[in-house]
Design a protein around this motif. Structure first.
Motif, PDB file in Angstrom:
ATOM      1  N   ALA A 130       0.823  -1.215   0.000  1.00 35.71           N
ATOM      2  CA  ALA A 130       0.000   0.000   0.000  1.00 35.71           C
ATOM      3  C   ALA A 130       0.852   1.258   0.000  1.00 35.71           C
ATOM      4  O   ALA A 130       0.417   2.301  -0.494  1.00 35.71           O
ATOM      5  N   GLN A 169      -7.758  -5.004  -6.695  1.00 35.88           N
ATOM      6  CA  GLN A 169      -8.254  -4.428  -5.451  1.00 35.88           C
ATOM      7  C   GLN A 169      -8.681  -5.525  -4.474  1.00 35.88           C
ATOM      8  O   GLN A 169      -8.503  -5.394  -3.261  1.00 35.88           O
ATOM      9  N   HIS A 172      -5.401  -6.987  -2.891  1.00 32.90           N
ATOM     10  CA  HIS A 172      -4.783  -6.068  -1.955  1.00 32.90           C
ATOM     11  C   HIS A 172      -5.679  -5.805  -0.758  1.00 32.90           C
ATOM     12  O   HIS A 172      -5.196  -5.684   0.373  1.00 32.90           O
ATOM     13  N   GLY A 173      -6.995  -5.749  -0.985  1.00 31.68           N
ATOM     14  CA  GLY A 173      -7.925  -5.510   0.115  1.00 31.68           C
ATOM     15  C   GLY A 173      -7.979  -6.664   1.088  1.00 31.68           C
ATOM     16  O   GLY A 173      -7.925  -6.484   2.306  1.00 31.68           O
ATOM     17  N   CYS A 174      -8.046  -7.877   0.567  1.00 30.89           N
ATOM     18  CA  CYS A 174      -8.106  -9.044   1.445  1.00 30.89           C
ATOM     19  C   CYS A 174      -6.776  -9.309   2.125  1.00 30.89           C
ATOM     20  O   CYS A 174      -6.717 -10.059   3.097  1.00 30.89           O
ATOM     21  N   GLY A 176      -5.032  -6.791   3.391  1.00 32.91           N
ATOM     22  CA  GLY A 176      -4.747  -5.634   4.219  1.00 32.91           C
ATOM     23  C   GLY A 176      -4.443  -6.002   5.657  1.00 32.91           C
ATOM     24  O   GLY A 176      -4.864  -7.042   6.157  1.00 32.91           O
ATOM     25  N   ARG A 180      -7.659  -9.343   8.066  1.00 36.96           N
ATOM     26  CA  ARG A 180      -7.518 -10.350   7.025  1.00 36.96           C
ATOM     27  C   ARG A 180      -8.621 -11.372   7.210  1.00 36.96           C
ATOM     28  O   ARG A 180      -8.721 -12.003   8.259  1.00 36.96           O
TER      29      ARG A 180
END
Length: 212
Positions: A130, A169, A172-174, A176, A180
């Motif tokens: 990120a 996305q 990368h989102g999952c 984060g 998690r």
């Protein structure tokens, strides 16, 4: 002041900054037994063992048995080294080999689960992804693998661009660091994502019936 995962707005990525060659005299003065690859490997090992918050050039140098200033012969800043460590670990990702029975959905599941395993094994990867532009050679190779996979879906133009954005996305989102999701939730969300891509790809993927 920038944090460990916040390089600041004005910093140039290590992959874009021109690094001038050191004069011959200065090269001869560089600490023996060190090189950028060895330092990067040691940085990954330290990050895995102690996490991003405790990472420092001083602690890294101590593990290598050198002074902290010795490291700056090979990297200009700590953030440069963190970028190198991030891309080095992304090199562990492997593109699924061979066509699985499930076609591109199976390949996407394999790619996504491989990325999830990576961020579980290296928790510091998510905040660095990120924070940095993520344009190193291994990051680009992973993105190229995703593009090749999406080429087989039948999506075109805006739909294909949207699918690439959605998958990126999602990964990368999952991954984060805030939360998690458990494995079951991750797999369910991945199935929903694949179903959405399939719904948009179906019209393009249909072939005309054979002539009688």
């Amino acid at each position: 002041m920038a944090s460990s995962a916040d390089p600041g707005k004005d910093r140039t990525s290590v992959w874009l900054a021109a690094r001038p060659a050191a004069p011959a005299r200065r090269r001869s003065e560089a600490p023996s037994g060190l090189d950028r690859d060895r330092i990067t490997v040691a940085a990954v090992r330290l990050l895995d063992a102690e996490g991003l918050a405790r990472f420092s050039m001083r602690r890294l140098a101590a593990g290598l048995g050198v002074t902290a200033m010795s490291l700056y012969w090979y990297v200009d800043t700590k953030h440069d080294l963190l970028e190198l460590a991030l891309d080095s670990v992304l090199g562990e990702l492997e593109e699924p080999a061979g066509p699985p029975p499930e076609g591109w959905p199976g390949r996407l599941r394999s790619l996504a689960r491989g990325y999830r395993r990576l961020i579980v094994e290296h928790p510091w990867v998510a905040p660095l992804t990120a924070a940095y532009p993520n344009i190193g050679p291994h990051a680009r190779a992973f993105d190229a693998a995703l593009h090749r996979l999406l080429d087989t879906t039948g999506l075109t133009d805006a739909a294909r661009t949207g699918a690439h954005l959605a998958v990126s996305q999602f990964l990368h989102g999952c991954g984060g660091s805030v939360r998690r999701p458990p494995d079951g939730e991750f797999c369910l969300a991945l199935d929903v994502l694949i179903a959405g891509i399939e719904a948009h790809a179906a019209p393009a993927g249909r072939t005309a019936p054979a002539a009688p």
